[in-house]
Design a protein around this motif. Structure first.
Motif, PDB file in Angstrom:
ATOM      1  N   MET A   1      -5.797 -17.340  18.225  1.00 19.76           N
ATOM      2  CA  MET A   1      -6.459 -16.913  16.991  1.00 19.76           C
ATOM      3  C   MET A   1      -5.558 -17.149  15.781  1.00 19.76           C
ATOM      4  O   MET A   1      -6.012 -17.599  14.717  1.00 19.76           O
ATOM      5  N   TRP A   2      -4.284 -16.843  15.961  1.00 18.53           N
ATOM      6  CA  TRP A   2      -3.311 -17.062  14.882  1.00 18.53           C
ATOM      7  C   TRP A   2      -3.210 -18.544  14.554  1.00 18.53           C
ATOM      8  O   TRP A   2      -3.231 -18.937  13.375  1.00 18.53           O
ATOM      9  N   LEU A   3      -3.110 -19.390  15.582  1.00 15.17           N
ATOM     10  CA  LEU A   3      -2.991 -20.829  15.373  1.00 15.17           C
ATOM     11  C   LEU A   3      -4.247 -21.400  14.721  1.00 15.17           C
ATOM     12  O   LEU A   3      -4.159 -22.224  13.800  1.00 15.17           O
ATOM     13  N   TYR A   4      -5.412 -20.944  15.178  1.00 16.97           N
ATOM     14  CA  TYR A   4      -6.668 -21.416  14.584  1.00 16.97           C
ATOM     15  C   TYR A   4      -6.716 -21.070  13.096  1.00 16.97           C
ATOM     16  O   TYR A   4      -7.113 -21.896  12.263  1.00 16.97           O
ATOM     17  N   GLY A   5      -6.323 -19.849  12.746  1.00 15.76           N
ATOM     18  CA  GLY A   5      -6.356 -19.422  11.343  1.00 15.76           C
ATOM     19  C   GLY A   5      -5.452 -20.263  10.456  1.00 15.76           C
ATOM     20  O   GLY A   5      -5.823 -20.613   9.332  1.00 15.76           O
ATOM     21  N   ILE A   6      -4.267 -20.598  10.959  1.00 17.08           N
ATOM     22  CA  ILE A   6      -3.326 -21.405  10.173  1.00 17.08           C
ATOM     23  C   ILE A   6      -3.887 -22.805   9.929  1.00 17.08           C
ATOM     24  O   ILE A   6      -3.872 -23.313   8.800  1.00 17.08           O
ATOM     25  N   ILE A   7      -4.410 -23.434  10.983  1.00 21.18           N
ATOM     26  CA  ILE A   7      -4.916 -24.804  10.846  1.00 21.18           C
ATOM     27  C   ILE A   7      -6.193 -24.824  10.003  1.00 21.18           C
ATOM     28  O   ILE A   7      -6.402 -25.729   9.181  1.00 21.18           O
TER      29      ILE A   7
ATOM     30  N   ILE B   1     -13.497  -3.999  22.516  1.00 25.30           N
ATOM     31  CA  ILE B   1     -14.855  -4.485  22.806  1.00 25.30           C
ATOM     32  C   ILE B   1     -14.861  -6.001  22.928  1.00 25.30           C
ATOM     33  O   ILE B   1     -15.600  -6.579  23.723  1.00 25.30           O
ATOM     34  N   LEU B   2     -14.014  -6.661  22.144  1.00 24.37           N
ATOM     35  CA  LEU B   2     -13.948  -8.124  22.154  1.00 24.37           C
ATOM     36  C   LEU B   2     -13.301  -8.579  23.461  1.00 24.37           C
ATOM     37  O   LEU B   2     -12.124  -8.307  23.703  1.00 24.37           O
ATOM     38  N   PRO B   3     -14.027  -9.274  24.327  1.00 25.43           N
ATOM     39  CA  PRO B   3     -13.513  -9.593  25.678  1.00 25.43           C
ATOM     40  C   PRO B   3     -12.613 -10.828  25.677  1.00 25.43           C
ATOM     41  O   PRO B   3     -12.992 -11.912  26.121  1.00 25.43           O
ATOM     42  N   LEU B   4     -11.394 -10.634  25.206  1.00 19.92           N
ATOM     43  CA  LEU B   4     -10.448 -11.752  25.134  1.00 19.92           C
ATOM     44  C   LEU B   4      -9.599 -11.894  26.380  1.00 19.92           C
ATOM     45  O   LEU B   4      -8.775 -12.804  26.469  1.00 19.92           O
TER      46      LEU B   4
ATOM     47  N   ARG C   1      -5.088 -13.227  21.240  1.00 23.64           N
ATOM     48  CA  ARG C   1      -4.934 -12.450  20.009  1.00 23.64           C
ATOM     49  C   ARG C   1      -3.799 -12.976  19.137  1.00 23.64           C
ATOM     50  O   ARG C   1      -3.940 -13.083  17.916  1.00 23.64           O
ATOM     51  N   TYR C   2      -2.659 -13.251  19.771  1.00 24.97           N
ATOM     52  CA  TYR C   2      -1.446 -13.513  18.988  1.00 24.97           C
ATOM     53  C   TYR C   2      -1.040 -14.980  18.941  1.00 24.97           C
ATOM     54  O   TYR C   2      -0.093 -15.319  18.225  1.00 24.97           O
TER      55      TYR C   2
ATOM     56  N   PRO D   1      -3.507 -19.742  33.318  1.00 26.54           N
ATOM     57  CA  PRO D   1      -3.757 -18.710  32.279  1.00 26.54           C
ATOM     58  C   PRO D   1      -4.255 -19.303  30.969  1.00 26.54           C
ATOM     59  O   PRO D   1      -5.040 -18.665  30.266  1.00 26.54           O
ATOM     60  N   ILE D   2      -3.810 -20.524  30.622  1.00 24.48           N
ATOM     61  CA  ILE D   2      -4.288 -21.156  29.386  1.00 24.48           C
ATOM     62  C   ILE D   2      -5.774 -21.458  29.496  1.00 24.48           C
ATOM     63  O   ILE D   2      -6.547 -21.215  28.561  1.00 24.48           O
ATOM     64  N   PHE D   3      -6.190 -21.990  30.652  1.00 20.06           N
ATOM     65  CA  PHE D   3      -7.606 -22.291  30.847  1.00 20.06           C
ATOM     66  C   PHE D   3      -8.445 -21.021  30.744  1.00 20.06           C
ATOM     67  O   PHE D   3      -9.479 -20.996  30.061  1.00 20.06           O
ATOM     68  N   TYR D   4      -8.010 -19.953  31.399  1.00 16.99           N
ATOM     69  CA  TYR D   4      -8.794 -18.718  31.383  1.00 16.99           C
ATOM     70  C   TYR D   4      -8.811 -18.109  29.980  1.00 16.99           C
ATOM     71  O   TYR D   4      -9.840 -17.571  29.544  1.00 16.99           O
ATOM     72  N   ALA D   5      -7.669 -18.206  29.267  1.00 16.76           N
ATOM     73  CA  ALA D   5      -7.629 -17.679  27.900  1.00 16.76           C
ATOM     74  C   ALA D   5      -8.629 -18.416  27.013  1.00 16.76           C
ATOM     75  O   ALA D   5      -9.363 -17.794  26.240  1.00 16.76           O
ATOM     76  N   LEU D   6      -8.693 -19.742  27.131  1.00 18.79           N
ATOM     77  CA  LEU D   6      -9.619 -20.518  26.324  1.00 18.79           C
ATOM     78  C   LEU D   6     -11.066 -20.305  26.760  1.00 18.79           C
ATOM     79  O   LEU D   6     -11.982 -20.354  25.941  1.00 18.79           O
ATOM     80  N   PHE D   7     -11.270 -20.058  28.046  1.00 16.10           N
ATOM     81  CA  PHE D   7     -12.599 -19.722  28.550  1.00 16.10           C
ATOM     82  C   PHE D   7     -13.115 -18.449  27.890  1.00 16.10           C
ATOM     83  O   PHE D   7     -14.313 -18.307  27.618  1.00 16.10           O
ATOM     84  N   ARG D   8     -12.203 -17.528  27.577  1.00 21.12           N
ATOM     85  CA  ARG D   8     -12.560 -16.307  26.859  1.00 21.12           C
ATOM     86  C   ARG D   8     -12.610 -16.527  25.344  1.00 21.12           C
ATOM     87  O   ARG D   8     -13.409 -15.901  24.644  1.00 21.12           O
TER      88      ARG D   8
END
Length: 598
Positions: A336-342, A319-322, A332-333, A427-434
């Motif tokens: 989100m993982w990097l944000y959680g660590i920092i 459901i989460l539109p990543l 996802r990997y 792809p990085i831009f689109y990933a961050l856009f999501r």
């Protein structure tokens, strides 16, 4: 040819001054905003005192049923407060206790967060009696009985007993069982039509953004397959849906049928203003056994938190539109993982994004180095390219292109290498856009004057609406646009001008791009604008360091001369391009000879 004489102090000082000005403007607006917030807080306290003595009035749910005839029952735990109405025996109110909704009056997230309230959800099971009359349970009056964490709603219709049994469970779950007795005496149907009308409530600041993220979502094929529909209609008449839900930006209301919904169809319409964003209507059939309706369902009223969604093991995490495939995996990997660590370091969300940006830039720095080295090599061989253009000015364009490619080949310059950084960035831009408007950990997290990094900052309010901009200007978006423009100016210096009439001037197009980017960022998540402001500011610093500290044009020139002396072996791509150009040239010559003979 200019030689590298060290760091250009003027450029470094100019960039530092600009950054100081931008940060100064941000802090100025932040202090101004804090004073306004203090004034609003005082006014709000005064209003609360005035409103404390006002009495609330119950709204008339159905004109055919008097308010006094409608009873309610309530269940609650630490996650949900749920109210049930005797009219239709359905859920009439759902509050997520641990979350708040955005208040447009105070510009704060200070309202109770209701997914269902004020009759925005209406559902029931529909069938026909033996005379052909349509019966829908949402029109029947039930009697509620509360027993612990369960509510039993009971209705009688012409001697038949219909029971809805709700049990409130942990993890935003409401078990829902339907039991009937004697229904077979009044109907011959072998299936009941489940009809759900649902108006999505506006819970976030960015209305247009939240509206675009509101859509049908559903799973089928024994929970293995997932699909969504943000269009006008949805039709899944051949599939048996395991669950159907209405997704919002950060929350979702889902009903699961243990034996599935068949012949599903639905439609949705945008609501342009007010407290609702979209109107959803869903219809699907559930099986009846011996004309009795005994089926098990489960309601989920849940935040779109990835670990929580995965814990259900029902494909809810889709459901989460990543983003699809590689994009979704990157979010996802990695992000989100990097944000959680920092974030575990105790930094605020804005500074977490700042550190994330630096780490991403460090990872991409080798690619950026190759890009700028190629740019420096292009600058060194520019005189030779200009000679070719002048020599073949009136000649066949194919010959000029071949001569140009020969210059690149002898110099050891691979033009395709310049495309790599752009391909990596897409792809990085689109990933961050999501990532930014869908990552619930950022919801409600403020930074400087942005009160919510998942929505736009509207510190500069306009007295009128501007097409594609709205009634505000985002400071983060403006700052981001400025640094993108500076970066564009610095990187477009070696771009060749069009040699033929009618060809577009790429430099002009590159300068227009940052301006158009402002229209996109102005209503997007401020976290995205902040990320790209930092990212492009770092890009500028990297360019200055590479250009004036790492790269030496004199050495590059010597390397190119050495490359020219070496015997060259064509790569597969270069060979293929040369063969295609030679083949095209031969075809053109043959065509010209045939035309002369005629």
């Amino acid at each position: 040819m200019q030689q590298n004489n060290g760091i250009d102090k003027k450029q470094m000082i100019s960039f530092a001054v600009l950054c100081l000005i931008l940060f100064g403007v941000m802090f100025y607006f932040q202090n101004k905003q804090m004073k306004e917030e203090e004034l609003k807080a005082q006014q709000q306290k005064t209003e609360q005192v005035k409103n404390a003595v006002k009495q609330t009035q119950a709204s008339n749910i159905n004109p055919d049923v008097t308010p006094n005839a409608i009873q309610t029952a309530n269940l609650s735990n630490k996650e949900l407060n749920v109210e049930f109405s005797s009219l239709g025996g359905q859920v009439s109110k759902v509050q997520l206790s641990e979350y708040k909704a955005y208040n447009h009056k105070t510009d704060e997230a200070d309202l109770p967060l209701y997914l269902i309230n004020k009759n925005n959800s209406n559902y029931g099971f529909q069938f026909k009696d033996k005379t052909g009359k349509v019966i829908n349970t949402k029109n029947l009056v039930f009697s509620p009985t509360v027993n612990g964490n369960a509510v039993t709603m009971t209705a009688n219709y012409n001697g038949a007993v219909i029971q809805f049994i709700y049990t409130l469970l942990p993890k935003y779950t409401l078990d829902f069982k339907v039991r009937t007795q004697g229904l077979a005496s009044i109907t011959s149907d072998n299936k009941a039509d489940f009809i759900w009308d649902y108006n999505v409530r506006n819970l976030e600041k960015g209305r247009a953004q939240e509206q675009s993220h509101s859509e049908f979502s559903y799973a089928f094929n024994n929970y293995k397959d997932y699909d969504y529909d943000g269009r006008t209609t949805m039709e899944e008449e051949k599939e048996t849906l395991n669950w159907i839900g209405v997704k919002q930006q950060f929350f979702s209301s889902v009903i699961e049928a243990k034996n599935g919904f068949t012949q599903s169809k639905g439609n949705q319409d945008n609501v342009e203003e007010g407290e609702y964003l979209k109107k959803f209507n869903y219809e699907g059939f559930v099986q009846m056994t011996g004309s009795e309706l005994n089926q098990d369902f489960t309601w989920y009223f849940m935040p779109l938190d990835l670990p929580l969604l995965k814990s259900y093991d029902k494909n809810f995490d889709e459901i989460l539109p990543l983003g699809w495939s590689f994009i979704g995996a990157m979010n996802r990997y990695f992000f989100m993982w990097l944000y959680g660590i920092i974030a575990a370091w105790g930094l605020s969300a804005g500074w977490v994004i700042f550190v994330m940006t630096i780490i991403v830039k460090l990872i991409l720095s080798p690619i950026m180095y190759k890009q700028h080295k190629l740019s420096a090599m292009m600058k060194v061989i520019r005189p030779e390219i200009d000679e070719v253009n002048a020599k073949f000015k009136d000649a066949d364009p194919m010959k000029k292109q071949q001569a140009t490619m020969e210059v690149y080949r002898k110099a050891g310059v691979n033009q395709m290498a310049g495309c790599l950084p752009a391909l990596v960035q897409i792809p990085i831009f689109y990933a961050l856009f999501r990532f930014f408007p869908n990552f619930i950990d950022l919801r409600g997290q403020g930074f400087w004057f942005a009160k919510d990094l998942t929505a736009y900052d509207d510190l500069i309010k306009l007295p009128f609406k501007v097409p594609f901009l709205g009634d505000h200007l985002s400071v983060f978006a403006i700052a981001c646009t400025i640094v993108i423009l500076i970066y564009t100016v610095m990187t477009s210096g070696n771009m060749q001008q069009p040699q033929q009439e009618g060809m577009p001037n790429m430099k002009v197009l590159m300068y227009i791009f940052p301006i158009t980017f402002l229209f996109f960022l102005n209503t997007s998540a401020s976290g995205l604008s902040w990320y790209y402001f930092v990212s492009n500011a770092i890009n500028i610093l990297i360019i200055l360091v590479i250009k004036y500290v790492i790269l030496d044009e004199k050495k590059i020139h010597a390397q190119i001369q050495a490359n020219k002396e070496k015997p060259k072996t064509e790569g597969k791509f270069q060979k293929r391009m040369r063969e295609m150009m030679e083949q095209a040239q031969q075809q053109q010559q043959s065509q010209e000879q045939r035309n002369k003979k005629k």
